[in-house]
Design an enzyme around this catalytic site. Sequence first.
Site, PDB file in Angstrom:
ATOM      1  N   CYS A 325     -24.048 -12.321  51.696  1.00 50.48           N
ATOM      2  CA  CYS A 325     -22.778 -11.716  51.268  1.00 50.48           C
ATOM      3  C   CYS A 325     -22.469 -10.469  52.104  1.00 50.48           C
ATOM      4  CB  CYS A 325     -22.817 -11.416  49.767  1.00 50.48           C
ATOM      5  SG  CYS A 325     -21.152 -11.230  49.052  1.00 50.48           S
ATOM      6  N   HIS A 409     -24.738 -16.370  47.172  1.00 51.00           N
ATOM      7  CA  HIS A 409     -25.825 -15.845  46.354  1.00 51.00           C
ATOM      8  C   HIS A 409     -26.520 -17.018  45.662  1.00 51.00           C
ATOM      9  CE1 HIS A 409     -24.640 -11.653  46.732  1.00 51.00           C
ATOM     10  NE2 HIS A 409     -23.408 -11.957  46.382  1.00 51.00           N
TER      11      HIS A 409
END
Length: 485
Positions: A325, A409
């Site tokens: 991310c 994630h």
Amino acid sequence: MTAGICRWLARQGIRVAPFKAQNMSLNSFVTRDGAEIGRAQAMQAAAARVEPSALMNPVLLKPGGDRTSQVVLMGKAVGEMSAAGYFGEYGRREDLLAPVVEALEELRRTHDAVICEGAGSPAEINLRRSDIVNMGLARAAGLPVLVVGDIDRGGVFASLFGTTALLAQEDQALLAGYLVNKFRGDVRLLEPGLEMLRKLTGRPSLGVLPFQHGLGIDEEDGLRLSLRAAVREAASAPPHGADVLRVAVLPVPLMSNFTDVDALAAEPGVVVRFSDRPEELADADLVVVPGTRGTVKALGWLRERGLAGALARRAAEGRPVLGICGGYQLLGERIEDEVESRAGTVEGLGLLPVRVRFHREKTLARPQGTALGERAEGYEIHHGVAEVSGGTPFLDGCRSGSVWGTHWHGSLESDGFRRAFLRRVAADAGRAFVPAPDTGFAALREEQLDRLGDLIEEHADTDALLRLIEKGAPAGLPFIPPGAP
């Protein structure tokens, strides 16, 4: 405690749901319908064996600094606000209490029981007028309340009594008892104090839970190496003749969803540590740059500490780096940010052929795909949109040489993909590492949740808990004025 009660009730065949009216955390999760909630509530939903929902965490505050937070209402970001602004204008009690109570009532209509977690302390008297998560919620919804004391921190009797005495009379009327957590030693030595507390307050202690070593669950916040070690205790030693694989995680500012590395620590033979100095990366076989709510700020932090140079040297030497991310974004060539930091155009580390532009609309998704010949799934929470101009595709991100980047994630929780990734990392690092074929991360997490349920079942007064759930706080609880006795 909330997760343990949820698991205990679920095992009794009771349809139970967790609830936290307002959560402040950088560890969040995406539900199947695209709502963002605190990761702790997603973990509690797993404990309750129900699907996570925005109803379980209607207000999420995601800090962007010491004084500002992004406000997420019913799973969607509605703006960035200072603490003064939150508790003043938008955060007026009437603005948020109504949707919070509506969410709770919806859960109560569809479940047999709802276990509501507070936040901080119910005796934060400076915030009581705007409180929607502790006694403000309890009074609005008529909920019985248990105060939990962490005896491992010390001062538990003073804390429990002082908390009670600081509450208004109307709030005290809902406080039905206490739970003591993390006790070490012979509980008989504690019983005289518990009896004195009952005489002073008129309220019983409904359980003393022992301190449990090796208990690891998803955290709201706070960097805890013990969490990684706790999960790893459930796994066996590395296969005979295999090398240990060393993973260094960079604790970047405003780090978010650091729970991504739990699955790595669950693998036998993988050692995970948090490192913030260049020399600590020298012997790491893999360096992970985790997510962050401040990508540009994290980029500056890496440069100030010499970590940016250390990452560049690793890439040049063909040594593995994984960015997730925000960590993926800062490994790219350029960042255009008029949303999060409002820093404009900033040069990235240039280790991946990626350019990132921040959009006001947040991406919330639950992607699935294939990488390294294995199925993987995860969840996405980001404002930055990446434009990839080269490299090899990797989980909607890319790989260039030994540097990997993805917005996903949770992908490392996919067992087959995690093992394939570790085999590739080991090969690049020159290690004879062999992942254990029978390490199932979901099963390990279930074991931890069952241990929480066992603690409640074995050490709490479960009959008294059921009476509170069914009948609410008993009438006639005494009022303890401030300063008593």
